[in-house]
Design a protein around this motif. Structure first.
Motif, short mmCIF file in Angstrom:
data_model
loop_
_atom_site.label_atom_id
_atom_site.label_comp_id
_atom_site.label_asym_id
_atom_site.label_seq_id
_atom_site.Cartn_x
_atom_site.Cartn_y
_atom_site.Cartn_z
N ASP A 32 0.74 3.88 -2.95
CA ASP A 32 0.35 5.25 -2.60
C ASP A 32 1.39 6.28 -3.03
O ASP A 32 1.05 7.42 -3.34
CB ASP A 32 0.10 5.38 -1.09
CG ASP A 32 -1.20 4.72 -0.65
OD1 ASP A 32 -2.01 4.30 -1.52
OD2 ASP A 32 -1.40 4.60 0.58
N TYR A 33 2.66 5.86 -3.08
CA TYR A 33 3.72 6.75 -3.60
C TYR A 33 3.64 6.89 -5.12
O TYR A 33 4.33 7.70 -5.71
CB TYR A 33 5.11 6.23 -3.24
CG TYR A 33 5.60 6.62 -1.87
CD1 TYR A 33 5.66 7.95 -1.46
CD2 TYR A 33 6.03 5.64 -0.98
CE1 TYR A 33 6.12 8.30 -0.21
CE2 TYR A 33 6.50 5.98 0.28
CZ TYR A 33 6.54 7.31 0.66
OH TYR A 33 7.00 7.64 1.91
N LYS B 178 0.83 -1.22 0.00
CA LYS B 178 0.00 0.00 0.00
C LYS B 178 0.86 1.25 0.00
O LYS B 178 0.59 2.21 -0.73
CB LYS B 178 -0.94 0.00 1.21
CG LYS B 178 -1.87 1.21 1.24
CD LYS B 178 -2.80 1.22 2.43
CE LYS B 178 -3.74 2.39 2.49
NZ LYS B 178 -3.32 3.64 1.93
N MET B 179 1.90 1.27 0.82
CA MET B 179 2.77 2.43 0.88
C MET B 179 3.38 2.73 -0.49
O MET B 179 3.37 3.88 -0.95
CB MET B 179 3.90 2.19 1.90
CG MET B 179 4.87 3.36 2.02
SD MET B 179 6.27 3.00 3.10
CE MET B 179 7.28 2.05 1.97
#
Length: 123
Positions: A86-87, A82-83
């Motif tokens: 999301d980036y 997810k991180m």
């Protein structure tokens, strides 16, 4: 905490030719590897080298290098995936369970299109 590379994989155009090449190079290819679509070779230290047949990857023309990072549990895989998405990094495959081997995976692409594989035990 910094990630450690867990596995380095290559997609072999011709698995038998690749196995022959890496045997001649000096890798300890396990007995019974001929005819397999996935072959792992434990290297000195914590790295495992693997070869995959082309049909084990998602799309034709995809990168030939797979870097795997083992994250220990599913929540860590979900969070890291997810991180990175999301980036703005491209998802190659959302988190999923590979039931036949009991592992949990998620894949993203690095800026050069190489596959980055996050893994954990499926439990």
């Amino acid at each position: 905490m910094a990630l450690n590379l867990y596995m380095l994989g290559l997609v072999a155009q011709d698995m038998e030719k690749s196995l022959e090449f890496y045997r001649r190079l000096g890798l300890a290819i396990p007995e019974g590897s001929d005819g397999q679509k996935h072959v792992e070779v434990k290297m000195t230290g914590d790295i495992t080298f693997f070869l995959n047949a082309p049909e084990r990857v998602a799309v034709e023309g995809s990168p030939r290098v797979i870097l795997e990072f083992y994250l220990h549990d599913r929540a860590e895989v979900d969070a890291k995936y997810k991180m990175m998405v999301d980036y703005g990094y491209e998802s190659s495959r959302a988190p999923f369970v590979a039931g036949s081997i009991g592992m949990y995976f998620a894949m993203i692409n690095d800026p050069d299109g190489n596959t980055i594989l996050f893994s954990a035990d499926a439990k």
